[in-house]
Motif scaffolding. Structure first.
Motif, PDB file in Angstrom:
ATOM      1  N   PRO A 629       0.889  -1.042  -0.085  1.00 42.42           N
ATOM      2  CA  PRO A 629       0.020  -0.174  -0.083  1.00 42.42           C
ATOM      3  C   PRO A 629       0.955   1.164  -0.094  1.00 42.42           C
ATOM      4  O   PRO A 629       2.168   1.189   0.350  1.00 42.42           O
ATOM      5  N   ALA A 633      -2.202   5.494   3.531  1.00 40.58           N
ATOM      6  CA  ALA A 633      -3.425   4.637   3.092  1.00 40.58           C
ATOM      7  C   ALA A 633      -4.339   4.268   4.116  1.00 40.58           C
ATOM      8  O   ALA A 633      -3.930   3.959   5.150  1.00 40.58           O
ATOM      9  N   TYR A 635      -7.806   2.011   4.630  1.00 38.86           N
ATOM     10  CA  TYR A 635      -8.724   1.001   3.987  1.00 38.86           C
ATOM     11  C   TYR A 635      -9.978   0.805   4.984  1.00 38.86           C
ATOM     12  O   TYR A 635     -10.040   0.892   6.048  1.00 38.86           O
ATOM     13  N   GLN A 646     -11.640 -10.416   1.095  1.00 44.32           N
ATOM     14  CA  GLN A 646     -11.288  -9.010   1.439  1.00 44.32           C
ATOM     15  C   GLN A 646      -9.741  -9.462   1.790  1.00 44.32           C
ATOM     16  O   GLN A 646      -9.232 -10.001   2.704  1.00 44.32           O
ATOM     17  N   ILE A 648      -5.620  -7.200   1.321  1.00 49.48           N
ATOM     18  CA  ILE A 648      -4.774  -6.314   0.907  1.00 49.48           C
ATOM     19  C   ILE A 648      -3.432  -6.814   0.257  1.00 49.48           C
ATOM     20  O   ILE A 648      -2.763  -7.760   0.932  1.00 49.48           O
ATOM     21  N   PRO A 677      -7.070  -8.445   6.234  1.00 43.49           N
ATOM     22  CA  PRO A 677      -7.208  -7.049   6.975  1.00 43.49           C
ATOM     23  C   PRO A 677      -7.871  -7.107   8.257  1.00 43.49           C
ATOM     24  O   PRO A 677      -8.729  -8.018   8.293  1.00 43.49           O
ATOM     25  N   VAL A 701      -6.528   0.307   8.573  1.00 41.79           N
ATOM     26  CA  VAL A 701      -7.609  -0.273   8.366  1.00 41.79           C
ATOM     27  C   VAL A 701      -8.769   0.141   9.201  1.00 41.79           C
ATOM     28  O   VAL A 701      -8.621  -0.038  10.506  1.00 41.79           O
TER      29      VAL A 701
END
Length: 707
Positions: A629, A633, A635, A646, A648, A677, A701
């Motif tokens: 990432p 970032a 998420y 799901q 990453i 995540p 996250v």
């Protein structure tokens, strides 16, 4: 009685002799005549455009008597002065007839001859007022007409009258009347048109019915047929308000408007411009034909500019696609449009000049996510595919987006913008950080005029000067804006059809039988479509799109602007060669090879001292970094999506089999790994086998929990 009239006339003649002698000569009248237009000539002296600058009156060029149709001359004399060639300025027979008519209160034509009317046009003191002329004005008119007949020839009198007389509204002179009412030259007027024109002389602003009635009488007197349909013809003619010039006098309306806006000219002036009439006509036709062929793809507008590399002379300036456009008054040469990939050559030139890159350097064409102040920037290639490691030559020739963004990271948006501004792109008037990394992909508005001249600077090895639109005007100041050697290398790349092959193939409309360097560009959502390029002698820029900003339907630079560019370039080089330029001082050629046959071995150009005898490997172009990432970032987990769906992905470049650590815990070893995540804040590290941290990012996250 005769004796008394002679004495009276002698007295009047003596009283007005000074007035008569004050009248100008025919040469003086013709010399001071001024059209209300400025006429632009091409570089060879051919008229190409008329544009009105005097708004007080509508006058065109002086028309000589042999340029007037016999039908009009006959209609004029029958209606206004039957004995013009017999009298000496005053038609005494008409005077007597008018006198008897007035005495008997019968309707008769006035006794004023064409010569007397001309005197009224030449001398303001004798001009007819709203209440008619006074006795003294009539006497002065009589004396002056007699004097004029002795000083001028009959043809001179008739010619001057036709040019000075007012017809209707602001229209003065037969040439303006013929062009406005009938869209013709005076030589082309037929009997019916002539009758309508002459009918206006006595009452220029009379209603249509009265003009048609008088015209019918003239047609009958000329024995030119009956009057059926004449009323309709009169109505149509009098409804016209602007001259209808020939196509050859309307070749460059947008160019003319710009020239006069920046360099005003007096009415009646002829200006010899830098345009080439034949090239202007050809370029206009090609552009309009191409836009017409693209009409079913929602294309309406286009513009084109041709510059002479050495002088900066504007050889062709086509601002609109004509009838295909709903915004024909908008000048596409000056309009602001998004640049697309047309800025990339200047970016790579700057990177090569700064010795950050060479034409053989490898750049990574793979997914890229950049964290910017405006959010996540995720550039994509035009075809949404990725080529992996590619050389700068291939990246530019094939117009790949992601390598360009990686390059602007080295150059910086601020430095790139500053160089573009120095090259004349005045619309880039914000700081480079305002445009950000998207400037590499042309995420800014530019003008075709300025962009084409910037490409001309590239063709001239970095030498910049302003364009020139008046023939033999003093040349503008020339300044070295960008480096010569790197400009030469960029020109060589843009001329390399092999470098274009990855995206465009070897055979396409960019390929020419002579040496030329060319670049296409397409803006976001296909709203703008460009082809910019140069040969040894000329630079040609073409834009295709919609003035409204509406997107085109599946039209790239290869299909929209490129065919126009190629056609114009081919026309320019029908008899003019353009051979590949020899290598200049400051540039050296070396044979290069690439690891794992990433690209074919070739002869490559370098700035002197920067070439290397080695095998170019992908690792040289890939910085050691975490590409996903991105740092900072955030998420968000979606509770409605099953957890197994799901993930990453952590992705790296510049090192094989890096070791991943997340919040000080080792989680795996691979180029990319997929991680499940969970809400929280994280620090991700990429380490080598010895445990050294090579790169790190922080991300977060968010989510309330999973079902």
């Amino acid at each position: 009685m005769k004796f008394l009239l002679s004495v009276l006339f002698a007295v009047i003649l003596s009283a007005f002799s000074n007035l008569a002698f004050a009248l100008p000569t025919f040469k003086e009248v013709k010399a001071v005549w001024r059209s209300s237009d400025v006429v632009l000539l091409d570089r060879n002296g051919t008229p190409i455009q008329r544009i009105r600058v005097d708004k007080t009156v509508r006058k065109l060029d002086w028309v000589t008597l042999n340029q007037v149709s016999p039908a009009f001359r006959n209609a004029l004399l029958i209606s206004e002065d039957k004995r013009f060639y017999q009298h000496s300025g005053v038609d005494w027979a008409a005077v007597v007839a008018a006198g008897w008519g007035n005495a008997l209160s019968s309707k008769t034509r006035g006794a004023s001859t064409l010569t007397m009317q001309l005197v009224g046009l030449l001398d303001e003191d004798l001009r007819r007022g709203n209440a008619g002329r006074s006795v003294w004005q009539k006497a002065g008119q009589t004396v002056s007409a007699t004097w004029l007949e002795r000083s001028w020839t009959k043809p001179q009198i008739l010619e001057s009258y036709l040019n000075l007389v007012s017809f209707r509204g602001e229209i003065v002179g037969l040439s303006a009347l013929a062009a406005t009412l009938f869209g013709k030259a005076p030589s082309g007027l037929d009997a019916r048109e002539s009758a309508i024109a002459v009918a206006l002389l006595r009452a220029p602003n009379a209603p249509v019915s009265k003009v048609a009635e008088r015209a019918c009488g003239i047609v009958t007197a000329l024995k030119a047929g009956d009057c059926r349909g004449l009323a309709g013809e009169t109505a149509v003619a009098l409804a016209q308000t602007s001259p209808r010039y020939s196509a050859n006098e309307q070749l460059a309306p947008h160019f003319a408007r710009q020239l006069l806006a920046t360099q005003p000219q007096a009415a009646g002036t002829q200006v010899r411009t830098t345009l080439d009439a034949e090239l202007q006509r050809f370029a206009t036709q090609v552009l309009r034909r191409t836009v017409g062929e693209l009409a079913n793809r929602n294309v309406e507008d286009g513009a084109l500019l041709v510059l002479d590399n050495a002088s900066g002379d504007v050889l062709a300036w086509v601002g609109s696609s004509g009838d295909w456009s709903r915004a024909g008054e908008v000048d596409g040469v000056l309009a602001l449009r998004q640049a697309g990939s047309t800025l990339k050559p200047f970016l790579y030139q700057q990177a090569i000049a700064g010795k950050w890159l060479t034409a053989a350097s490898l750049l990574d064409d793979s997914p890229l996510n950049l964290n910017t102040g405006a959010g996540l920037y995720n550039p994509q290639n035009y075809d949404s595919s990725y080529k992996g490691p590619v050389s700068v030559r291939t990246a530019l020739g094939s117009s790949l987006n992601i390598p360009a963004v990686r390059t602007i990271q080295m150059v910086t948006p601020r430095a790139f913008r500053d160089q573009l501004y120095a090259l004349g792109l005045s619309s880039l008037n914000q700081d480079g950080d305002y445009y950000g990394f998207s400037l590499a992909l042309g995420g800014a508005d530019v003008r075709l005029l300025e962009l084409t001249n910037a490409y001309r600077a590239l063709a001239n090895l970095g030498m910049y000067s302003a364009v020139r639109n008046i023939h033999h005007a003093p040349a503008g100041n020339t300044k070295q804006i960008i480096d010569r050697a790197s400009s030469f290398i960029i020109g060589d790349i843009l001329a390399d059809r092999n470098a274009r092959a990855a995206t465009f193939g070897l055979e396409n409309v960019l390929a020419t039988r002579y040496w030329s360097a060319v670049k296409t560009g397409t803006s976001k959502d296909m709203r703008d479509n460009w082809t910019m390029g140069f040969s040894r002698k000329y630079t040609v820029g073409v834009w295709v799109g919609n003035a409204s900003g509406a997107p085109m339907w599946d039209v790239s630079g290869m299909h929209g602007a490129a065919p126009v560019w190629q056609a114009v370039m081919n026309r320019l080089h029908e008899r003019t060669p353009s051979k590949a330029p020899p290598i200049i001082t400051g540039v050296e050629a070396r044979n290069v090879q690439f690891e794992k046959n990433l690209e074919a071995p070739r002869r490559e150009l370098f700035l002197a001292g920067t070439g290397r005898d080695q095998i170019y490997a992908a690792s040289h172009a890939q910085p050691i970094a975490i590409t996903a990432p991105i740092d900072g970032a955030i998420y968000a987990l979606d509770p409605d999506i099953p957890p197994n769906n799901q993930r990453i992905v952590f992705h790296s470049t510049g090192i094989k089999q890096p070791i991943w650590w997340l919040n000080k815990k080792r989680i795996g070893q691979a180029q990319s790994i997929s991680w499940f995540p969970w809400p929280g804040r994280y620090r991700l590290e990429m380490r080598d086998g010895a445990g050294k941290v090579l790169a790190s990012v922080k991300f977060e996250v968010r989510g309330a929990g999973l079902k």
